[in-house]
Write a protein that holds these residues in place. Structure first.
Motif, PDB file in Angstrom:
ATOM      1  N   GLY A  77      26.945  15.935 -45.901  1.00  0.00           N
ATOM      2  CA  GLY A  77      26.905  14.480 -45.877  1.00  0.00           C
ATOM      3  C   GLY A  77      25.536  13.941 -46.224  1.00  0.00           C
ATOM      4  O   GLY A  77      25.411  12.931 -46.936  1.00  0.00           O
ATOM      5  N   PHE A  82      29.056  20.429 -42.395  1.00  0.00           N
ATOM      6  CA  PHE A  82      29.618  19.122 -42.733  1.00  0.00           C
ATOM      7  C   PHE A  82      28.527  18.043 -42.720  1.00  0.00           C
ATOM      8  O   PHE A  82      28.432  17.219 -43.643  1.00  0.00           O
ATOM      9  CB  PHE A  82      30.731  18.760 -41.752  1.00  0.00           C
ATOM     10  N   ARG A 100      24.968  14.143 -49.847  1.00  0.00           N
ATOM     11  CA  ARG A 100      25.695  13.079 -50.551  1.00  0.00           C
ATOM     12  C   ARG A 100      24.800  11.857 -50.760  1.00  0.00           C
ATOM     13  O   ARG A 100      24.813  11.227 -51.827  1.00  0.00           O
ATOM     14  CB  ARG A 100      26.948  12.692 -49.766  1.00  0.00           C
ATOM     15  N   MET A 137      33.265  18.011 -48.176  1.00  0.00           N
ATOM     16  CA  MET A 137      33.287  17.284 -46.908  1.00  0.00           C
ATOM     17  C   MET A 137      34.701  17.186 -46.354  1.00  0.00           C
ATOM     18  O   MET A 137      34.921  17.321 -45.143  1.00  0.00           O
ATOM     19  CB  MET A 137      32.685  15.886 -47.090  1.00  0.00           C
TER      20      MET A 137
END
Length: 213
Positions: A174, A170, A177, A205
């Motif tokens: 992120g 996760f 991103r 996510m």
């Protein structure tokens, strides 16, 4: 000058190595003096190994970092630390970390060596391959858990391994991103970002966050 070399080690990233304390914490052994000392040694050893990876990664990414709005200020990218001295520091940390781990605990030595080999492959090639890049990061956190477990002769449960892996995945997604947003704004970032888009990352996510909870 010393400040630049300390910055090169990225001590602020050592917080990731606190994962080595999880096996002791969840087995209710953390407040045992002997256990705490052993795991603290693992923390220091793993931090040295992590700094080796950060240095090599900064050397490999030197040119791309110079085009990045924030990474251009890193010691190697900015020219504050010469590459030859950065390599010497990485070699010293590698030798001291691996030697000490071998003397302290043979299983820890194997895990440290596996972590270094995996992350050096990541720096040279694997970070440019979508999906594999984030999995390497997540596996690195799982290895931290195993490192903390082997020195207290505790076998980590299936649940702590799965949760560590998913939570790390996760966090890695992120971070990707942020790269995708920079890429979509016309800034040059690492090659693997070509394999991602904001829709896929947001969906991933949401899934990872739900599974973690």
């Amino acid at each position: 000058m010393i400040k630049n070399y300390l910055k090169l080690l990225r001590p602020e990233q050592y917080v990731k190595n606190l994962f080595v304390f999880l096996p002791a914490f969840f087995s209710f052994q953390l407040f045992s003096y002997n256990v705490f000392i052993k795991v603290s040694i693992v923390f220091v050893t793993f931090s040295a190994a992590a700094s080796v990876v950060y240095i090599i990664n900064d050397i490999m990414d030197m040119e791309s970092d110079r085009r990045h709005p924030f990474k251009k200020n890193r010691p190697i990218a900015s020219g504050a630390v010469p590459v030859k001295w950065a390599l010497l520091l990485a070699c010293l940390l590698f030798l001291s970390g691996t030697f000490f781990s071998y003397v302290f605990n043979k299983n820890l030595f194997v895990i440290i060596l596996l972590y270094l080999v995996m992350n050096l492959l990541y720096s040279f090639k694997l970070k440019h391959i979508p999906i594999i890049d984030i999995n390497i990061i997540a596996i690195g956190f799982v290895l931290r858990v195993f490192a903390g477990a082997v020195v207290i002769y505790n076998s980590p449960s299936m649940w702590i391994i799965i949760l560590t892996y998913i939570l790390s995945l996760f966090l890695a997604i992120g971070k990707r991103r942020d790269y995708v947003l920079l890429y979509e704004n016309g800034l040059s970032v690492r090659k693997s970002i070509d394999g991602y888009n904001i829709q896929i990352i947001d969906s991933a996510m949401h899934i990872m966050a739900t599974i973690t909870i």
